[in-house]
Scaffold this motif. Sequence first.
Motif, PDB file in Angstrom:
ATOM      1  N   GLN A   1      39.366  41.196  35.533  1.00 36.40           N
ATOM      2  CA  GLN A   1      39.870  41.323  34.127  1.00 36.40           C
ATOM      3  C   GLN A   1      39.054  42.286  33.467  1.00 36.40           C
ATOM      4  O   GLN A   1      38.021  42.025  33.102  1.00 36.40           O
ATOM      5  CB  GLN A   1      40.046  39.861  33.629  1.00 36.40           C
ATOM      6  CG  GLN A   1      40.100  39.889  32.046  1.00 36.40           C
ATOM      7  CD  GLN A   1      39.762  38.796  31.542  1.00 36.40           C
ATOM      8  OE1 GLN A   1      40.076  37.451  31.988  1.00 36.40           O
ATOM      9  NE2 GLN A   1      39.398  38.461  30.218  1.00 36.40           N
TER      10      GLN A   1
ATOM     11  N   GLY B   1      34.300  43.279  21.998  1.00 37.69           N
ATOM     12  CA  GLY B   1      34.163  42.016  22.469  1.00 37.69           C
ATOM     13  C   GLY B   1      35.139  40.919  21.984  1.00 37.69           C
ATOM     14  O   GLY B   1      36.279  40.889  22.111  1.00 37.69           O
TER      15      GLY B   1
ATOM     16  N   GLU C   1      40.242  36.597   9.004  1.00 34.37           N
ATOM     17  CA  GLU C   1      39.050  37.248   8.329  1.00 34.37           C
ATOM     18  C   GLU C   1      39.232  38.578   8.579  1.00 34.37           C
ATOM     19  O   GLU C   1      39.942  39.319   9.296  1.00 34.37           O
ATOM     20  CB  GLU C   1      37.911  36.723   8.936  1.00 34.37           C
ATOM     21  CG  GLU C   1      37.891  36.385  10.346  1.00 34.37           C
ATOM     22  CD  GLU C   1      38.353  37.581  11.281  1.00 34.37           C
ATOM     23  OE1 GLU C   1      37.639  38.434  11.790  1.00 34.37           O
ATOM     24  OE2 GLU C   1      39.359  37.580  11.856  1.00 34.37           O
TER      25      GLU C   1
HETATM   26  C1  LIG Z   1      31.148  33.841  31.725  1.00 33.12           C
HETATM   27  C2  LIG Z   1      31.937  34.995  30.983  1.00 33.12           C
HETATM   28  C3  LIG Z   1      32.688  35.548  31.606  1.00 33.12           C
HETATM   29  C4  LIG Z   1      33.190  36.578  31.186  1.00 33.12           C
HETATM   30  N1  LIG Z   1      34.062  37.381  31.818  1.00 33.12           N
HETATM   31  C5  LIG Z   1      34.864  38.476  31.341  1.00 33.12           C
HETATM   32  C6  LIG Z   1      35.832  39.363  32.248  1.00 33.12           C
HETATM   33  O1  LIG Z   1      35.935  38.679  33.310  1.00 33.12           O
HETATM   34  N2  LIG Z   1      36.188  40.408  31.672  1.00 33.12           N
HETATM   35  C7  LIG Z   1      36.074  40.784  30.352  1.00 33.12           C
HETATM   36  O2  LIG Z   1      36.614  41.574  30.098  1.00 33.12           O
HETATM   37  N3  LIG Z   1      35.254  40.038  29.771  1.00 33.12           N
HETATM   38  C8  LIG Z   1      34.472  38.866  29.981  1.00 33.12           C
HETATM   39  N4  LIG Z   1      33.477  38.264  29.476  1.00 33.12           N
HETATM   40  C9  LIG Z   1      33.229  38.723  28.061  1.00 33.12           C
HETATM   41  C10 LIG Z   1      33.488  37.966  26.955  1.00 33.12           C
HETATM   42  O3  LIG Z   1      35.037  38.039  26.814  1.00 33.12           O
HETATM   43  C11 LIG Z   1      32.863  38.445  25.644  1.00 33.12           C
HETATM   44  O4  LIG Z   1      31.672  38.249  25.754  1.00 33.12           O
HETATM   45  C12 LIG Z   1      33.593  37.633  24.411  1.00 33.12           C
HETATM   46  O5  LIG Z   1      34.849  38.169  24.101  1.00 33.12           O
HETATM   47  C13 LIG Z   1      32.388  38.025  23.075  1.00 33.12           C
HETATM   48  O6  LIG Z   1      32.239  39.426  23.100  1.00 33.12           O
HETATM   49  P1  LIG Z   1      30.668  40.035  22.953  1.00 33.12           P
HETATM   50  O7  LIG Z   1      30.018  39.358  24.024  1.00 33.12           O
HETATM   51  O8  LIG Z   1      30.812  41.396  22.376  1.00 33.12           O
HETATM   52  O9  LIG Z   1      30.158  39.033  21.797  1.00 33.12           O
HETATM   53  P2  LIG Z   1      30.393  39.452  20.126  1.00 33.12           P
HETATM   54  O10 LIG Z   1      31.789  39.848  19.869  1.00 33.12           O
HETATM   55  O11 LIG Z   1      29.292  40.520  19.699  1.00 33.12           O
HETATM   56  O12 LIG Z   1      30.026  38.164  19.419  1.00 33.12           O
HETATM   57  C14 LIG Z   1      28.708  37.917  19.231  1.00 33.12           C
HETATM   58  C15 LIG Z   1      28.730  36.460  18.359  1.00 33.12           C
HETATM   59  O13 LIG Z   1      29.238  36.890  16.945  1.00 33.12           O
HETATM   60  C16 LIG Z   1      30.111  35.746  16.717  1.00 33.12           C
HETATM   61  N5  LIG Z   1      31.432  36.621  16.181  1.00 33.12           N
HETATM   62  C17 LIG Z   1      31.950  37.808  16.434  1.00 33.12           C
HETATM   63  N6  LIG Z   1      33.008  38.117  15.558  1.00 33.12           N
HETATM   64  C18 LIG Z   1      33.099  36.890  14.889  1.00 33.12           C
HETATM   65  C19 LIG Z   1      33.799  36.636  13.830  1.00 33.12           C
HETATM   66  N7  LIG Z   1      34.902  37.411  13.363  1.00 33.12           N
HETATM   67  N8  LIG Z   1      33.730  35.560  13.043  1.00 33.12           N
HETATM   68  C20 LIG Z   1      32.802  34.767  13.276  1.00 33.12           C
HETATM   69  N9  LIG Z   1      31.875  34.999  14.336  1.00 33.12           N
HETATM   70  C21 LIG Z   1      31.940  36.093  14.864  1.00 33.12           C
HETATM   71  C22 LIG Z   1      30.642  35.396  17.961  1.00 33.12           C
HETATM   72  O14 LIG Z   1      31.350  34.202  17.963  1.00 33.12           O
HETATM   73  C23 LIG Z   1      29.582  35.602  18.854  1.00 33.12           C
HETATM   74  O15 LIG Z   1      28.910  34.256  18.785  1.00 33.12           O
HETATM   75  C24 LIG Z   1      32.998  37.335  29.935  1.00 33.12           C
HETATM   76  C25 LIG Z   1      32.043  36.280  29.213  1.00 33.12           C
HETATM   77  C26 LIG Z   1      31.377  35.111  29.640  1.00 33.12           C
HETATM   78  C27 LIG Z   1      30.229  34.449  28.815  1.00 33.12           C
END
Ligand SMILES: Cc1cc2nc3c(=O)[nH]c(=O)nc-3n(C[C@H](O)[C@H](O)[C@H](O)COP(=O)(O)OP(=O)(O)OC[C@H]3O[C@@H](n4cnc5c(N)ncnc54)[C@H](O)[C@@H]3O)c2cc1C
Length: 381
Positions: A129, A137, A381
């Motif tokens: 995916q 993210g 938000e």
């Molecule tokens: C086990 C695992 C498997 C994964 N597999 C895939 C995959 O196969 N393909 C893929 O595309 N992605 C994958 N991901 C990625 C996952 O979708 C992202 O990590 C996730 O969407 C969060 O994005 P980020 O890591 O950029 O964190 P960020 O978006 O930077 O978030 C960091 C922190 O800020 C908080 N935050 C962000 N925005 C807000 C808001 N608006 N309000 C309140 N809090 C907020 C979040 O809750 C989080 O705690 C995987 C992640 C994990 C952990």
Amino acid sequence: MEFDWSAEEIEYREDLRAFLVETLPENWAEISKDGPGSDAQAAYSLEFCAKLAEKGWLTQNWPAEYGGRDASAWRHAILGEEMWQCGEPRGAQYMNVNWIGPTIMEYGTEEQKTLHLPPIARGEVQWSQGFSEPEAGSDLVSLRTLAIRDGDDYVVNGSKIWTSYVNHAQYCFLLVRTDPESKRHKGISILLCPIDLPGIEIREIPSVVGDRYFHEVFFSDVRVPVSSRLGPEHEGWNVVAHALQYERVGAARYARAALTLDELARRAAELGMIEDEAVLERFGEARAACEAARMLAYRVIDLRNQGSPPTADTNVARVANTLAEQAVAELALETFGPDALEYGSFADSHFRLAMTAGVAVGATEINLNLVANRFLGLPRE
Ligand SMILES: Cc1cc2nc3c(=O)[nH]c(=O)nc-3n(C[C@H](O)[C@H](O)[C@H](O)COP(=O)(O)OP(=O)(O)OC[C@H]3O[C@@H](n4cnc5c(N)ncnc54)[C@H](O)[C@@H]3O)c2cc1C
């Protein structure tokens, strides 16, 4: 209201357990120790899914015309529970059967269905995916990977991150921006992208969840045929929202958490710790969290079984599942100390999954935002 399983469903679960005892190799614990991305588990998943398909169980809830058995969503949920409880021998293919296949079924052309659904139903293919990007993210609509049309192809440039299992995949369910002038939800499309095309480079990212789990995927002038686009051009966001609702309850995390809890309770009893009121209370709280998550997941399955469109119940169930997993992980650590995390132990793999559950498939905060918006009518938000 009837909460019990039917006699047929109980018999199916028993058959499934007998099949697992018969089929899983003696060294399954060793094979599954490093997670679904490891070479050993990925290779085994192909063998295992072919056997599950032969039994008619891999995609049983799909329509017969696409390689299913027209079975209920409940039977598929029983399968998911039993699979998660024993370490998910379907490996990455749980994504194929839970949401990639159903999304292709819903939005695909006849040609795409014919190409992709039969191999998934036979357990022969692994998908990945490609959603997240370094700057997209939680805020997925900030994605910047571009796919610009050139004749019969899109030319794709950009990169994805955290792509699970892509090292063993043949395809990527790839989210791209097809209109470079567009912003946010507009101008996004989905490509069913073969992963062996020239210009695709995969780099592994070390991870706590398991061996060879996460990757970065770089696209440099990759030519993907326009016929690989799923759904209308520039309108892929609705397709993704649909797919994510399936994915969020795809994994029966509550079932695995409850089983880990049973194992921890057995050990606590052996060590005489269960006499302690405070410890008992923690076990009770964790059990309640697992059962709440189970019931909330069942609500989603019930809605799905009735053919209702996805609702924010899915987000509620996802948050409850994450909380249950985390309650069991915290209990393990607080009650047994670092011994609970000895590498390869049952509690250890649970702990590592629980640490990331609140981020994967949309962070808990994002799921809560969706619940606030859709159930409580509060502004986004
Ligand atoms: C086990 C695992 C498997 C994964 N597999 C895939 C995959 O196969 N393909 C893929 O595309 N992605 C994958 N991901 C990625 C996952 O979708 C992202 O990590 C996730 O969407 C969060 O994005 P980020 O890591 O950029 O964190 P960020 O978006 O930077 O978030 C960091 C922190 O800020 C908080 N935050 C962000 N925005 C807000 C808001 N608006 N309000 C309140 N809090 C907020 C979040 O809750 C989080 O705690 C995987 C992640 C994990 C952990």
